[in-house]
Scaffold this motif. Structure first.
Motif, PDB file in Angstrom:
ATOM      1  N   GLY A   1       0.843  -1.192  -0.011  1.00  0.00           N
ATOM      2  CA  GLY A   1       0.032   0.113  -0.067  1.00  0.00           C
ATOM      3  C   GLY A   1       0.682   1.193   0.071  1.00  0.00           C
ATOM      4  N   PRO A   2       0.191   2.583  -0.234  1.00  0.00           N
ATOM      5  CA  PRO A   2       0.671   3.639   0.051  1.00  0.00           C
ATOM      6  C   PRO A   2       1.439   4.196   1.206  1.00  0.00           C
ATOM      7  CG  PRO A   2      -1.407   4.016  -0.397  1.00  0.00           C
ATOM      8  CD  PRO A   2      -1.314   2.544  -0.185  1.00  0.00           C
ATOM      9  N   LEU A   3       2.187   5.044   1.347  1.00  0.00           N
ATOM     10  CA  LEU A   3       2.465   5.707   2.639  1.00  0.00           C
ATOM     11  C   LEU A   3       1.997   7.130   3.035  1.00  0.00           C
ATOM     12  CD1 LEU A   3       6.341   4.789   2.188  1.00  0.00           C
ATOM     13  CD2 LEU A   3       4.749   3.685   3.514  1.00  0.00           C
ATOM     14  N   ALA A   4       1.374   7.574   2.067  1.00  0.00           N
ATOM     15  CA  ALA A   4       1.277   9.160   2.006  1.00  0.00           C
ATOM     16  C   ALA A   4       0.342   9.323   3.268  1.00  0.00           C
ATOM     17  CB  ALA A   4       0.895   9.545   0.720  1.00  0.00           C
TER      18      ALA A   4
ATOM     19  N   PRO B   1       6.416   9.991  -0.112  1.00  0.00           N
ATOM     20  CA  PRO B   1       5.430  11.232   0.140  1.00  0.00           C
ATOM     21  C   PRO B   1       6.056  12.356   0.634  1.00  0.00           C
ATOM     22  CG  PRO B   1       5.174   9.677   2.154  1.00  0.00           C
ATOM     23  CD  PRO B   1       6.141   9.000   1.143  1.00  0.00           C
ATOM     24  N   SER B   2       5.688  13.445  -0.117  1.00  0.00           N
ATOM     25  CA  SER B   2       6.191  14.712   0.383  1.00  0.00           C
ATOM     26  C   SER B   2       5.877  15.284   1.590  1.00  0.00           C
ATOM     27  CB  SER B   2       5.454  15.874  -0.598  1.00  0.00           C
ATOM     28  OG  SER B   2       4.043  16.031  -0.554  1.00  0.00           O
ATOM     29  N   ASN B   3       4.948  14.694   2.323  1.00  0.00           N
ATOM     30  CA  ASN B   3       4.366  15.189   3.716  1.00  0.00           C
ATOM     31  C   ASN B   3       5.472  14.342   4.626  1.00  0.00           C
ATOM     32  OD1 ASN B   3       3.628  12.619   3.705  1.00  0.00           O
ATOM     33  ND2 ASN B   3       1.501  12.822   4.275  1.00  0.00           N
TER      34      ASN B   3
END
Length: 449
Positions: A408-411, A435-437
């Motif tokens: 899955g994604p991390l964002a 992710p940018s965050n």
């Protein structure tokens, strides 16, 4: 000649005045002696026998003489210009003026040997020379029968623990940890009936844990961790019903979980059995029998869990409502993490389950552990996504999920973990870009994507 004969027939009394020289603690003593005249030529005054506490002064000076390094200049003022009771680190008795009752010289990075003269400070109650660089043998203690606190920890002392230490029958605290002590732990330590703290951790003793230690029923803290001790944990430790902390980790102890410790149900708060060769299944009632546990370290052993029944111990730990630290890492725990993980103590701060054979998904109930600052699930076979539950653990500072099969994604969750210092997600199957965050994680010092 006539005068001498006359004097020899009479016992004439005269007064003699003598002065002993000034010494530390003795400003000079005027002695008035009334003696027969004919003895005047032979009399000698022994100043060392006078009640001026010079013995303690000489002992301290001999101790100072053995110091080879004093980086903070602690001993500069140890001289005859000041009373020895004013020397830094020296505390004298009020009831017995001039007699040294405490020598507290800890954390000064002193080097040298501990002078045997320490053993002549017969009024000494506290000897704290911890966190220095003293080497050589332990000082003789057999005359220190008033001694209550002995702390020589964090030095480089190379000796065996002498049986003579048991002459100090008033000892309450003995801390010899982090030295290079060798030999066996003396069974005669059991004669120290007043001990509340015994700490011998991080040395090089050999042999077994003496069963006689079970006779020290006053003991509250027993630290024998990170030595070379072998054999099983003796059942006699179950008699220590005042025990609050038991640290036996880092040895080569074998056998199963010591059920004798269930006798300590009312007192035991910290139990360290990590890094041994303990094996078999953990008792299913461990949390019922030891409900007051605050810290439990069972990692790096051979404890097994292979089916639902053998995981019952984990559910029982939910009875430990004061549990703050739990480490079960690097054992042989197989299968899924029980859903009861979410029922563990609400104040749990540290949870380490890494290095096992855990599989399946991590259920969302883990999100109930809102006070976790450390979560280690790395080096397992866990699958599924993490975003459902990880975002609730907003107090996390250390998160290790490496070497699993998470997907899955991390964002969606990373930006919420603003307290993170260490983050290791390597060797998984996460998708998408970093992710940018992640820029929100201002505390992050170590990131392994």
């Amino acid at each position: 000649m006539h005068l001498k004969r006359a004097l020899s027939r009479y016992i004439l009394q005269v007064t003699m005045v003598s002065t002993c020289p000034k010494r530390p603690g003795n400003p000079g003593v005027l002695i008035l002696l009334t003696l027969p005249l004919l003895l005047l030529g032979a009399i000698k005054i022994n100043c060392a026998t006078l009640p001026d506490n010079s013995t303690d002064v000489l002992c301290l000076q001999a101790f100072r003489h053995e110091i080879t390094s004093d980086p903070f200049g602690w001993f500069i003022s140890w001289n005859s210009s000041a009373n020895h009771c004013l020397w830094p680190g020296v505390i004298c008795s009020r009831a017995h003026p001039g007699r040294v009752v405490a020598l507290q010289l800890f954390g000064l990075y002193l080097a040298g040997q501990i002078s045997s003269s320490i053993g002549n400070l017969t009024f000494l109650r506290t000897l704290n020379l911890s966190t220095n660089g003293f080497s050589g043998r332990l000082p003789p203690l057999k005359h220190l029968q008033k001694l209550q606190v002995l702390d020589l920890s964090v030095n480089q002392l190379q000796d065996s623990i002498p049986d003579a230490i048991t002459n100090c029958s008033n000892l309450r605290i003995v801390d010899l940890a982090t030295n290079i002590l060798v030999g066996e732990i003396p069974p005669k330590l059991s004669l120290l009936y007043n001990l509340s703290h015994l700490r011998l951790s991080r040395n090089n003793p050999i042999g077994v844990i003496p069963p006689t230690l079970g006779n020290i029923t006053s003991i509250q803290r027993l630290g024998l961790a990170y030595n070379n001790l072998t054999g099983t944990i003796p059942d006699e430790l179950g008699k220590l019903t005042n025990m609050r902390m038991l640290a036996l980790g880092g040895n080569r102890l074998s056998g199963g979980f010591p059920r004798c410790l269930f006798n300590l149900s009312k007192s035991l708060q910290v139990l360290g059995l990590e890094s041994n060769m303990l094996s078999k299944q953990l008792p299913p009632n461990i949390g019922d029998a030891l409900p007051n546990l605050q810290e439990l370290y069972l990692n790096t052993n051979v404890f097994e869990a292979i089916d639902i029944q053998s995981w019952e111990f984990f559910s029982a730990l939910t009875n430990c409502t004061s549990l703050e630290w739990l480490s079960l890492a690097e054992n042989q725990l197989h299968g899924a993490i029980p859903n009861t993980i979410g029922n563990l103590s609400s104040i749990l701060d540290y949870l380490y389950l890494g290095g096992n054979e855990l599989s399946g998904t991590v259920l969302p109930s883990i999100g109930n552990l809102r006070n976790l600052t450390f979560l280690g699930l790395g080096n397992n076979n866990l699958t599924g996504t993490v975003e459902e539950w990880i975002g609730k653990l907003i107090k996390l500072q250390h998160l290790n999920l490496q070497m699993n099969s998470f997907i899955g994604p991390l964002a969606s969750f990373l930006g919420q973990l603003t307290q993170l210092i260490d983050l290791d997600l390597g060797n998984n199957k996460f998708e998408g870009p970093i992710p940018s965050n992640i820029g929100n994680l201002q505390q992050l010092s170590d990131f392994e994507p």
